[in-house]
Design an enzyme around this catalytic site. Sequence first.
Site, PDB file in Angstrom:
ATOM      1  N   CYS A 182       0.864  -1.180   0.000  1.00  0.00           N
ATOM      2  CA  CYS A 182       0.000   0.000   0.000  1.00  0.00           C
ATOM      3  C   CYS A 182       0.894   1.221   0.000  1.00  0.00           C
ATOM      4  CB  CYS A 182      -0.964  -0.006   1.191  1.00  0.00           C
ATOM      5  SG  CYS A 182      -0.188   0.086   2.810  1.00  0.00           S
ATOM      6  N   HIS A 189      -4.775   6.363   8.331  1.00  0.00           N
ATOM      7  CA  HIS A 189      -3.400   6.476   8.805  1.00  0.00           C
ATOM      8  C   HIS A 189      -2.661   7.433   7.879  1.00  0.00           C
ATOM      9  CE1 HIS A 189      -3.626   3.179   5.888  1.00  0.00           C
ATOM     10  NE2 HIS A 189      -2.395   3.488   5.536  1.00  0.00           N
TER      11      HIS A 189
END
Length: 637
Positions: A391, A556
């Site tokens: 990611c 995040h």
Amino acid sequence: MSQENKGVKVAIQKFGNFLSSMVLPNIGAFIAWGLITALFIPTGWAPNAKLATLVTPMVTYLLPLLIGYTGGKIVHDHRGGVVGAIATMGVIVGSDIPMFLGAMIMGPLGGYVIKKFDKMIEGKIKAGFEMLINNFSAGILGGILAILSFLVVGPAVDVVTGWLVKGVDWMIHLGILPLTSIFIEPAKVLFLNNAINHGVLSPIGLEQAKEHGRSVLFLLEANPGPGFGILLAYSIFGKGTAKQSAPGAALIQFIGGIHEIYFPYILMRPLLFIAAILGGMSGVFTFITLHGGLVSPASPGSIIAVLAVTPHSSSAYIANICGVLVAAIVSFIVSSFILKTGKNKEEDLEEASKKMQEMKGKKSSVAGMLTANANKGKLDPATVDHVIFACDAGMGSSAMGASILRKKMKQAGLGVKVTNTAISNLPDNAQVVITQEELTPRAMKKVPSAYHISVDNFLASPEYDRLVDQLKGNHVESVSEENVEEVSSDKEMDKKVLKPENIFLNQHFSSKEEAIRFAGQVLYKGGYVQESYIEAMIARDQLTSTYMGNDVAIPHGTEEAKTQVLESGVTIIQVPDGVDFDGEKVRLIFGIAGKDGGHLEILSAIAVTCAEMENVEKMATAKSVDEIMEIIGSSFE
């Protein structure tokens, strides 16, 4: 382009996407109506006077009401949909033509009005009176809007439609109808196609179809020929990923009817707008010359849908097929010339897909389709010993996905190592790489030789089981400590990373940004991150949605923001009523800050827990912090 002009363009694009969003969920109803029309009207495949009576009520009431309800629901969930449908009923009854355009106006307006009312009375209703106020407010406001739309909006749309009818008749009389492609083809890329097709062309086309048994207007926007020709040219003369993915995209566009899939290819070479326009014009000219047309709109714009609603005569089939073919040939020839004479460089499909997603203002599945049809390398199950989840930052979604797949590998008895990392850190010798669908182009660019898998749900993707099944048949090994990284069963939950005081119950947020900022503030006040990390969390979600599936989001920071993390920390926020994350309802938010992998054990436990919807439901309805801690803690046992 000036900032002002750019802002206007973005506003038009988002407006077009909003209008399209009212139609796309209801395509099934358009198909049902089109098939019933094609089958049972007097000139249909199986004329049946009794069944043909379904046609008018469906187009008059069902389709506009569905559009109105969907428009209201987009604005304010189910209550907005109900009020939008009530308001739409006014324009339906107040007009003699199908009110698709009126539904596109009154549906969202109804949702907006009830949303403003609910916000105005929020927190002011006494306990026990909620149902009474909710029901009567929807009924009263919906009734007022229905009367308004009956008296004002319906007649106004009738007048505007009358002008458009005269304009179309004038263009047909002068033989200049093909010129409409100058506006229609670029409008597709601005996501105004559904508004034009169903809001303007369909009502006029229906009047023509009643009189003549067919209308060429149904083919102006739905013709798959121009897009097919462009994708075919890319398949032969394109470069890199664009060339590799174009054949699959062409199949999806021509057979599946998803025109949106060729928009990024045009955005890579804006001169291709010329190919689309000329292809569209030549197709319309052919339709008119050979007397082509459809008995109802073709939704979606697939060759199958076009043929399904073609009048039951050989001349009509010849005319429509020729129109599609001519459009495809012309756009192919022009596109080929543009691609061959342009700069000899690899087209940036990833960047074009990003542009398209910016236009839409939300996540699009098209990027996933494009990358899924690219040449992703070969999967040799017998040699695979390492799978990597990737990611942007390598600290959140990839870690959760890796935990779930790691568990599946272990259960299957496979000695395959499963790790996670940031895309920028992918090794050159990566064998299998799993990413969210929007990030797959970046991963492919980083390691083009790897086998790439795109997923849209890190918590419950069928791709995990598919990969395990592929490996089981060819690559069975005993599980070893070296190859399987698993959270040790004797470890307990790290109470420093996840503290009870960082778990919040019964929270309510008006937007995902508000929810993400709340999570960021918790991490900041807890001493886990610097305050600037909060903005990095917002930026990360804008880059790719942090929605993970199963009603779970894990906001995040970006990869660049790792330096702003002081120590690993996790916050859990329960939102029983849910908050919208790019069209997905989120009831559990896990705010994450990871430093040196200190959060991975708890993140792994969260992933394994939330992979089961039953556990998510328990956590989303938990009445105490201890209940949530116990549910997550059970994953360590």
